[in-house]
Design an enzyme around this catalytic site. Sequence first.
Site, PDB file in Angstrom:
ATOM      1  N   ASP A  40       0.853  -1.186   0.000  1.00 55.04           N
ATOM      2  CA  ASP A  40       0.000   0.000   0.000  1.00 55.04           C
ATOM      3  C   ASP A  40       0.896   1.245   0.000  1.00 55.04           C
ATOM      4  O   ASP A  40       1.861   1.325   0.756  1.00 55.04           O
ATOM      5  CB  ASP A  40      -0.909  -0.014   1.241  1.00 55.04           C
ATOM      6  CG  ASP A  40      -2.061   0.966   1.118  1.00 55.04           C
ATOM      7  OD1 ASP A  40      -3.218   0.519   1.012  1.00 55.04           O
ATOM      8  OD2 ASP A  40      -1.797   2.195   1.139  1.00 55.04           O
ATOM      9  N   HIS A  54      -9.979  -5.351  -3.635  1.00 56.95           N
ATOM     10  CA  HIS A  54      -8.666  -5.572  -3.022  1.00 56.95           C
ATOM     11  C   HIS A  54      -8.844  -6.029  -1.586  1.00 56.95           C
ATOM     12  O   HIS A  54      -9.788  -5.613  -0.908  1.00 56.95           O
ATOM     13  CB  HIS A  54      -7.798  -4.313  -3.072  1.00 56.95           C
ATOM     14  CG  HIS A  54      -8.470  -3.074  -2.577  1.00 56.95           C
ATOM     15  ND1 HIS A  54      -9.398  -2.379  -3.331  1.00 56.95           N
ATOM     16  CD2 HIS A  54      -8.359  -2.395  -1.404  1.00 56.95           C
ATOM     17  CE1 HIS A  54      -9.828  -1.333  -2.649  1.00 56.95           C
ATOM     18  NE2 HIS A  54      -9.222  -1.315  -1.462  1.00 56.95           N
ATOM     19  N   GLU A 101     -12.412   3.194  -1.363  1.00 57.55           N
ATOM     20  CA  GLU A 101     -11.925   4.330  -2.160  1.00 57.55           C
ATOM     21  C   GLU A 101     -11.584   3.924  -3.583  1.00 57.55           C
ATOM     22  O   GLU A 101     -11.800   4.695  -4.518  1.00 57.55           O
ATOM     23  CB  GLU A 101     -10.696   4.950  -1.485  1.00 57.55           C
ATOM     24  CG  GLU A 101     -11.056   5.749  -0.249  1.00 57.55           C
ATOM     25  CD  GLU A 101      -9.838   6.217   0.526  1.00 57.55           C
ATOM     26  OE1 GLU A 101      -8.714   6.044   0.033  1.00 57.55           O
ATOM     27  OE2 GLU A 101     -10.044   6.734   1.637  1.00 57.55           O
ATOM     28  N   ASN A 137     -12.815  -3.446   2.111  1.00 59.98           N
ATOM     29  CA  ASN A 137     -13.906  -2.482   2.169  1.00 59.98           C
ATOM     30  C   ASN A 137     -14.752  -2.614   0.916  1.00 59.98           C
ATOM     31  O   ASN A 137     -14.220  -2.568  -0.199  1.00 59.98           O
ATOM     32  CB  ASN A 137     -13.343  -1.059   2.271  1.00 59.98           C
ATOM     33  CG  ASN A 137     -12.609  -0.831   3.572  1.00 59.98           C
ATOM     34  OD1 ASN A 137     -13.095  -1.226   4.628  1.00 59.98           O
ATOM     35  ND2 ASN A 137     -11.434  -0.221   3.509  1.00 59.98           N
ATOM     36  N   HIS A 173      -6.847  -5.960   2.002  1.00 58.06           N
ATOM     37  CA  HIS A 173      -5.745  -5.385   2.773  1.00 58.06           C
ATOM     38  C   HIS A 173      -5.170  -6.473   3.685  1.00 58.06           C
ATOM     39  O   HIS A 173      -5.937  -7.216   4.324  1.00 58.06           O
ATOM     40  CB  HIS A 173      -6.246  -4.264   3.692  1.00 58.06           C
ATOM     41  CG  HIS A 173      -6.831  -3.085   2.986  1.00 58.06           C
ATOM     42  ND1 HIS A 173      -6.143  -1.906   2.792  1.00 58.06           N
ATOM     43  CD2 HIS A 173      -8.061  -2.875   2.440  1.00 58.06           C
ATOM     44  CE1 HIS A 173      -6.924  -1.021   2.171  1.00 58.06           C
ATOM     45  NE2 HIS A 173      -8.091  -1.583   1.944  1.00 58.06           N
TER      46      HIS A 173
HETATM   47  P1  AMP Z   1      -9.893   1.253   0.209  1.00 49.33           P
HETATM   48  O1  AMP Z   1     -10.212   2.483   1.002  1.00 49.33           O
HETATM   49  O2  AMP Z   1     -10.230  -0.027   0.934  1.00 49.33           O
HETATM   50  O3  AMP Z   1     -10.479   1.322  -1.181  1.00 49.33           O
HETATM   51  O4  AMP Z   1      -8.305   1.195   0.071  1.00 49.33           O
HETATM   52  C1  AMP Z   1      -7.596   1.771  -0.975  1.00 49.33           C
HETATM   53  C2  AMP Z   1      -6.139   1.677  -0.603  1.00 49.33           C
HETATM   54  O5  AMP Z   1      -5.362   1.940  -1.741  1.00 49.33           O
HETATM   55  C3  AMP Z   1      -5.699   2.689   0.475  1.00 49.33           C
HETATM   56  O6  AMP Z   1      -5.166   1.990   1.601  1.00 49.33           O
HETATM   57  C4  AMP Z   1      -4.650   3.529  -0.243  1.00 49.33           C
HETATM   58  O7  AMP Z   1      -3.591   3.893   0.607  1.00 49.33           O
HETATM   59  C5  AMP Z   1      -4.185   2.598  -1.352  1.00 49.33           C
HETATM   60  N1  AMP Z   1      -3.625   3.238  -2.529  1.00 49.33           N
HETATM   61  C6  AMP Z   1      -4.100   4.322  -3.190  1.00 49.33           C
HETATM   62  N2  AMP Z   1      -3.324   4.597  -4.261  1.00 49.33           N
HETATM   63  C7  AMP Z   1      -2.341   3.655  -4.288  1.00 49.33           C
HETATM   64  C8  AMP Z   1      -1.234   3.381  -5.146  1.00 49.33           C
HETATM   65  N3  AMP Z   1      -0.948   4.152  -6.224  1.00 49.33           N
HETATM   66  N4  AMP Z   1      -0.434   2.332  -4.854  1.00 49.33           N
HETATM   67  C9  AMP Z   1      -0.680   1.550  -3.793  1.00 49.33           C
HETATM   68  N5  AMP Z   1      -1.709   1.745  -2.950  1.00 49.33           N
HETATM   69  C10 AMP Z   1      -2.520   2.788  -3.175  1.00 49.33           C
END
Ligand code: AMP
Length: 122
Positions: A36, A107, A102, A94, A109
């Site tokens: 991440d 994905h 987001e 999520n 985590h």
């Molecule tokens: P979510 O809120 O569950 O959709 O998690 C999205 C995750 O993607 C967050 O933990 C961000 O820190 C991560 N993220 C966003 N952009 C990138 C990126 N370019 N490379 C790796 N992780 C990312």
Amino acid sequence: VLNDPYNPDNVFAKILRNEIPCKRIAEDAYSLAFYDAFPKAATHVLVIPKKPYVSFNDFATQATPEEIVSLTKMIQQVAEQLNLNTSGYRILSNAGKDAHQEVPHFHVHICGGEPLGPLLCK
Ligand code: AMP
């Protein structure tokens, strides 16, 4: 997000097309694991399917058995590779608005490397 059509402009789609970089940990035909970029724990990894699934909902209903096995096993292998198997780790995904998803590409985590505290912060 939960059941939206897939948006190929999302950041993980760009990672999968090699348009933006990532710190890769593991990869096979169906799945990719990478760090991440904005870690919320000492160790924070994301595991994604390569095919365009929006959310866990979409993945669990539409993915092939091979894709589901690949993602599940990759989570375990990455946890072992990063030495989280004795200290422990948390996996979560999520899905949709209430969970604050987001990035609209499914994905999981993997968080660990330190005590993580309670499950949820509201
Ligand atoms: P979510 O809120 O569950 O959709 O998690 C999205 C995750 O993607 C967050 O933990 C961000 O820190 C991560 N993220 C966003 N952009 C990138 C990126 N370019 N490379 C790796 N992780 C990312």
